[in-house]
Design a protein around this motif. Structure first.
Motif, PDB file in Angstrom:
ATOM      1  N   ASP A   1       0.829  -1.211   0.000  1.00 15.67           N
ATOM      2  CA  ASP A   1       0.000   0.000   0.000  1.00 15.67           C
ATOM      3  C   ASP A   1       0.859   1.254   0.000  1.00 15.67           C
ATOM      4  O   ASP A   1       1.602   1.506   0.944  1.00 15.67           O
ATOM      5  CB  ASP A   1      -0.919  -0.018   1.228  1.00 15.67           C
ATOM      6  CG  ASP A   1      -1.901   1.141   1.257  1.00 15.67           C
ATOM      7  OD1 ASP A   1      -2.011   1.868   0.245  1.00 15.67           O
ATOM      8  OD2 ASP A   1      -2.570   1.307   2.293  1.00 15.67           O
TER       9      ASP A   1
ATOM     10  N   ASP B   1      -7.187  -4.878   3.268  1.00 23.30           N
ATOM     11  CA  ASP B   1      -5.930  -5.227   3.933  1.00 23.30           C
ATOM     12  C   ASP B   1      -4.798  -5.363   2.918  1.00 23.30           C
ATOM     13  O   ASP B   1      -4.999  -5.863   1.816  1.00 23.30           O
ATOM     14  CB  ASP B   1      -6.075  -6.544   4.703  1.00 23.30           C
ATOM     15  CG  ASP B   1      -6.989  -6.418   5.906  1.00 23.30           C
ATOM     16  OD1 ASP B   1      -7.101  -5.295   6.456  1.00 23.30           O
ATOM     17  OD2 ASP B   1      -7.584  -7.429   6.297  1.00 23.30           O
ATOM     18  N   ALA B   2      -3.632  -4.925   3.317  1.00 20.13           N
ATOM     19  CA  ALA B   2      -2.427  -5.046   2.500  1.00 20.13           C
ATOM     20  C   ALA B   2      -1.471  -6.019   3.157  1.00 20.13           C
ATOM     21  O   ALA B   2      -1.477  -6.180   4.386  1.00 20.13           O
ATOM     22  CB  ALA B   2      -1.753  -3.680   2.359  1.00 20.13           C
TER      23      ALA B   2
ATOM     24  N   THR C   1       1.601  -2.706   4.709  1.00 17.36           N
ATOM     25  CA  THR C   1       0.699  -1.574   4.924  1.00 17.36           C
ATOM     26  C   THR C   1       1.389  -0.232   4.671  1.00 17.36           C
ATOM     27  O   THR C   1       2.625  -0.128   4.684  1.00 17.36           O
ATOM     28  CB  THR C   1       0.163  -1.572   6.362  1.00 17.36           C
ATOM     29  OG1 THR C   1       1.265  -1.317   7.262  1.00 17.36           O
ATOM     30  CG2 THR C   1      -0.510  -2.899   6.726  1.00 17.36           C
TER      31      THR C   1
END
Length: 142
Positions: free
Chosen positions: A36, A46-47, A50
């Motif tokens: 992300d 969700d990654a 993140t």
């Protein structure tokens, strides 16, 4: 062992598109890691990596980046963090290529990361702004 592609995506604005591309890559038998690079607001999905982890790689935090008035500076920090993370994955043998998509902002950020990755590692940027001469020159090159 399956190849792994890192998908750079702004999950605050392009979550459904990222999910689609992620699924397409994995349907081909290739592992896909979702990174992300969004800094506008919290991610819609969700990654694997993140935005907070990307920001932390620069020594700052995602809330500080989100609060910045200068979006160019915020984008540069996320580019630096994503570059650090991608290079760590390269050193660990966990990155076999990069793919990203988006408009001018995402293309600038993602290709900034891609430019630091060695020749021989596949990189693909999908962007409508590639057709704009004012932007496209900075997207290409080793």
């Amino acid at each position: 062992m399956a190849k792994n592609i890192i998908l750079l995506a702004s999950l605050d604005t392009k979550a459904s598109e990222a999910e689609f591309l992620h699924a397409c890559i994995e349907e081909q038998g290739t592992s896909c890691t979702l990174l992300d690079i969004g800094y506008g607001r919290p991610a819609a999905i969700d990654a694997d990596i993140t935005a907070a982890q990307v920001a932390n790689a620069t020594g700052t935090d995602i809330n500080t980046i989100r609060a910045m008035q200068d979006t160019g500076a915020a984008s540069n920090l996320m580019m630096q963090g994503a570059t650090i993370v991608v290079h760590q994955w390269l050193r660990d043998g966990r990155c076999d290529g990069l793919v990203a998509f988006g408009g001018a902002s995402n293309a600038t950020l993602a290709t900034g990361v891609m430019h630091t990755v060695p020749v021989g590692i596949p990189k693909l940027m999908i962007s409508s702004s590639a057709a704009m001469p004012a932007y496209s020159a900075k997207y290409f090159g080793a």
